[in-house]
Scaffold this motif. Structure first.
Motif, short mmCIF file in Angstrom:
data_model
loop_
_atom_site.label_atom_id
_atom_site.label_comp_id
_atom_site.label_asym_id
_atom_site.label_seq_id
_atom_site.Cartn_x
_atom_site.Cartn_y
_atom_site.Cartn_z
N VAL A 1 50.84 58.64 36.22
CA VAL A 1 49.35 58.05 36.86
C VAL A 1 48.66 57.35 36.32
O VAL A 1 48.03 56.11 36.40
CB VAL A 1 48.64 59.32 37.63
N ALA A 2 48.43 57.73 34.83
CA ALA A 2 47.56 57.02 33.86
C ALA A 2 48.15 55.60 33.50
O ALA A 2 47.32 54.61 33.40
CB ALA A 2 47.35 57.95 32.60
N LEU A 3 49.48 55.61 33.41
CA LEU A 3 49.97 54.18 33.18
C LEU A 3 50.10 53.35 34.45
O LEU A 3 49.90 52.26 34.24
CB LEU A 3 51.53 54.75 32.86
N SER A 4 50.11 53.90 35.66
CA SER A 4 50.09 52.91 36.79
C SER A 4 48.62 52.63 37.00
O SER A 4 48.42 51.21 37.22
CB SER A 4 50.27 54.09 38.15
N ILE A 5 47.70 53.16 36.56
CA ILE A 5 46.29 52.85 36.76
C ILE A 5 45.85 51.60 35.82
O ILE A 5 45.35 50.68 36.01
CB ILE A 5 45.15 53.81 36.59
N VAL A 6 46.39 51.94 34.59
CA VAL A 6 46.02 50.94 33.49
C VAL A 6 46.88 49.68 33.99
O VAL A 6 46.27 48.64 33.75
CB VAL A 6 46.46 51.38 32.23
N LYS A 7 48.07 49.76 34.37
CA LYS A 7 48.67 48.64 34.64
C LYS A 7 48.18 47.78 35.96
O LYS A 7 48.15 46.80 35.90
CB LYS A 7 50.32 48.93 34.90
N SER A 8 47.61 48.63 36.77
CA SER A 8 47.22 48.00 38.00
C SER A 8 45.78 47.18 37.59
O SER A 8 45.35 46.29 38.32
CB SER A 8 46.58 49.08 38.97
N ILE A 9 45.06 47.71 36.59
CA ILE A 9 43.71 47.05 36.31
C ILE A 9 44.05 45.78 35.26
O ILE A 9 43.49 44.58 35.64
CB ILE A 9 42.75 48.03 35.02
N LYS A 10 45.25 45.81 34.35
CA LYS A 10 45.43 44.75 33.77
C LYS A 10 46.23 43.60 34.65
O LYS A 10 46.24 42.58 34.26
CB LYS A 10 46.36 45.13 32.54
N TYR A 11 47.11 44.16 35.61
CA TYR A 11 47.82 43.06 36.48
C TYR A 11 46.96 42.95 37.93
O TYR A 11 47.77 42.47 38.77
CB TYR A 11 49.21 43.54 36.58
N TYR A 12 45.90 43.34 37.87
CA TYR A 12 45.12 42.94 39.04
C TYR A 12 45.13 41.44 39.58
O TYR A 12 45.12 41.24 40.77
CB TYR A 12 43.66 43.33 38.83
N ASP A 13 44.88 40.42 38.71
CA ASP A 13 45.06 39.25 38.98
C ASP A 13 45.30 38.50 37.72
O ASP A 13 45.34 39.00 36.55
CB ASP A 13 43.94 38.52 39.55
N THR A 14 45.41 37.03 37.75
CA THR A 14 45.66 36.33 36.54
C THR A 14 44.34 36.47 35.67
O THR A 14 43.20 36.19 36.12
CB THR A 14 45.85 34.71 36.98
N GLY A 15 44.60 36.87 34.35
CA GLY A 15 43.48 36.74 33.62
C GLY A 15 43.14 38.27 33.36
O GLY A 15 42.39 38.53 32.31
N TYR A 16 43.18 38.96 33.96
CA TYR A 16 42.84 40.27 33.93
C TYR A 16 43.49 41.44 32.87
O TYR A 16 43.13 42.40 32.28
CB TYR A 16 42.85 41.18 35.24
N LYS B 1 43.68 40.55 29.89
CA LYS B 1 42.40 40.63 28.79
C LYS B 1 41.76 41.95 28.71
O LYS B 1 40.98 42.27 27.60
CB LYS B 1 41.66 39.45 28.71
N ILE B 2 41.46 42.62 29.81
CA ILE B 2 40.52 43.77 29.89
C ILE B 2 41.20 44.88 29.01
O ILE B 2 42.35 45.29 29.23
CB ILE B 2 40.61 44.07 31.36
N PRO B 3 40.29 45.53 28.04
CA PRO B 3 40.78 46.24 27.12
C PRO B 3 40.66 47.87 27.60
O PRO B 3 39.67 48.44 27.46
CB PRO B 3 39.74 46.00 25.93
N ILE B 4 41.91 47.98 28.28
CA ILE B 4 41.94 49.34 28.98
C ILE B 4 43.03 50.16 28.17
O ILE B 4 44.00 49.73 28.02
CB ILE B 4 42.20 49.41 30.45
N TYR B 5 42.78 51.44 27.81
CA TYR B 5 43.76 52.05 27.21
C TYR B 5 43.96 53.58 27.64
O TYR B 5 42.93 54.19 28.53
CB TYR B 5 43.50 52.26 25.69
N ILE B 6 44.93 54.43 27.37
CA ILE B 6 45.09 55.82 27.61
C ILE B 6 44.85 56.86 26.81
O ILE B 6 45.18 56.35 25.64
CB ILE B 6 46.77 55.83 28.26
N LYS B 7 44.01 57.74 27.03
CA LYS B 7 43.70 58.84 25.93
C LYS B 7 44.39 59.95 26.55
O LYS B 7 44.27 60.34 27.62
CB LYS B 7 42.22 59.04 25.71
N TRP B 8 45.03 60.55 25.66
CA TRP B 8 46.08 61.72 26.14
C TRP B 8 45.09 63.01 26.41
O TRP B 8 44.11 63.09 25.73
CB TRP B 8 46.96 62.33 24.91
#
Length: 457
Positions: free
Chosen positions: A260-275, A277-284
């Protein structure tokens, strides 16, 4: 919206005993600087907590008005024709077949009484009470079998727009997918997790992918007994996953929180072109962190450059060879408090990007997670291991283990066998001793900012 853990009261008290001037007018009288009347004076307690949050660098609502708004009606709708009708039949709801207005029907679950009624009909209070007695103690669910409710009924979340994005994303893969197709929305509810997790009679009849969305919550939940703050502007949702025990060897249930965490991060980063660059990471094990806009050129070493921007909570029940998972997620999308939001991050990149839309982001997350989950069942989490490490914060991070020896260790990764965090012990010279430890996500707490792993109490 963010889910944010409250600071323990003891720590707050120790913090304020340094006699900051801002609190001098609040903490007067009583024993040890703690007012005797706080137990009965909620207004002064709120003033005190507001001052504490400001001293900690957090913004807080200055209002001390103690008004509990009534919970809103819920709206149940589906992307495809017949989905809501089929669900109502599964729930055992009998509809009138004589062409007249369908009577409201009651489901008595463990902790909630649900009153299902046609969304196009406004029932009079006296009529509702003839079915459930005191209607104020009942959760009303308005059902929409032909089309979702008009936007004027759900002004903070456009369900039609959400379904449009969902259909667009669902049409892209070569396989049929359905997560998020049945949506239960409420402008204000207690908790998207609790309303189904605490009502197992209802939960066990819900399909995988059934999704609950709220604009705000009155009793948001975190890991363990942690409360969470759920301000306006966040994306708060829960999704049901029925995970059969037959998948235990290939796809252990513990890995789903990581998926789920990976899916959220990828959805944020692949939301659209240019996104991207958004600095989002997973904390265990199940938090989403953002890097401060002041340091976005590379992955910084300074942990203070990070802020929590989202969290994940997975509740599990087991019955008849199935895990019934309720996966709750909260993400700061447009709100500015209490830390930062995706909107602020999007505005901070060069060139600035438009703000994320709640409806579109949720649709993206639903489709991404379902596709990942289907692959997970076939190939296990090994298929995602390297991609997961690409976004997580902990590669070779040195931490202190809060044990009898206060050992120091270096994080190695996640065990692909059981999902535990693997760390290697270090000696006083930060050289590996060859001894390894495995730490459970549910049994340990990770203080990322202080590099401390401790057992949960």
């Amino acid at each position: 919206m963010i889910l944010w853990e409250s600071q323990p009261v003891l720590i707050v008290y120790r913090f304020v005993t340094g006699t900051p001037k801002q609190l001098s007018s609040i903490i007067q009288g009583g024993r040890n600087g703690i007012p005797d009347e706080w137990g009965s004076n909620e207004k002064r307690r709120l003033m005190f907590m507001s001052a504490i949050f400001k001293l900690l660098g957090l913004k807080s609502n200055s209002s001390t008005e103690l008004k509990s708004p009534p919970l809103s009606d819920l709206h149940l709708s589906g992307l495809n024709p017949g989905e809501v009708s089929d669900l109502l039949k599964t729930l055992g709801i009998l509809r009138n077949t004589n062409g007249s207005e369908a009577n409201p029907t009651v489901i008595e679950a463990e902790n909630t009484t649900f009153l299902f009624e046609d969304g196009g009909i406004t029932a009079h209070k006296s009529m509702l009470e003839s079915f459930v007695g005191d209607s104020s103690m009942t959760t009303r669910v308005k059902t929409y079998e032909k089309a979702p409710p008009l936007h004027e009924k759900t002004p903070y979340f456009n369900i039609s727009t959400y379904f449009q994005h969902l259909r667009s994303y669902q049409d892209q893969p070569a396989k049929k997918i359905s997560y998020g197709s049945i949506l239960l929305y409420g402008e204000l509810m207690t908790s998207t997790n609790s309303i189904i997790d605490k009502n197992f009679k209802l939960l066990q009849k819900l399909p995988s992918g059934f999704t609950v969305v709220a604009t705000t919550q009155t009793a948001a939940r975190g890991r363990g007994s942690n409360p969470w703050i759920s301000p306006l502007g966040g994306l708060v949702f829960s999704v049901v996953v029925r995970h059969n025990i037959k998948h235990a060897l290939k796809a252990p249930v513990v890995f789903i929180q990581y998926l789920v965490a990976l899916s959220i991060v990828k959805s944020i980063k692949y939301y659209d072109t240019g996104y991207d660059k958004i600095p989002i990471y997973i904390k265990w094990p199940n938090d989403i962190y953002a890097r401060a806009k002041s340091n976005m050129l590379g992955k910084p070493d300074n942990k203070s450059d990070f802020s929590k921007i989202g969290g994940i909570l997975v509740n599990a029940n087991f019955s008849s060879d199935e895990f019934f998972l309720v996966i709750g997620c909260g993400i700061n999308v447009t709100n500015t408090m209490p830390t930062t939001s995706l909107k602020i991050l999007a505005e901070s990149v060069d060139p600035p990007l438009p703000a994320y839309e709640h409806e579109r982001l949720l649709a993206k997350i639903m489709v991404t997670f379902e596709l990942h989950y289907a692959r997970f069942l076939k190939e296990g989490f090994q298929a995602f291991e390297q991609e997961y490490y690409k976004y997580w914060l902990h590669s070779d991070q040195v931490v202190n283990l809060e044990d009898s020896h206060n050992s120091k260790a270096c994080i190695q990764g996640i065990s692909m066998d059981d999902g535990m965090l693997v760390v290697s012990e270090l000696n006083e010279h930060n050289v590996r001793t060859g001894k390894q430890f495995k730490l459970q996500a549910d049994g340990n707490s990770f203080d990322f900012f202080n590099g401390l792993l401790r057992k949960k109490k």
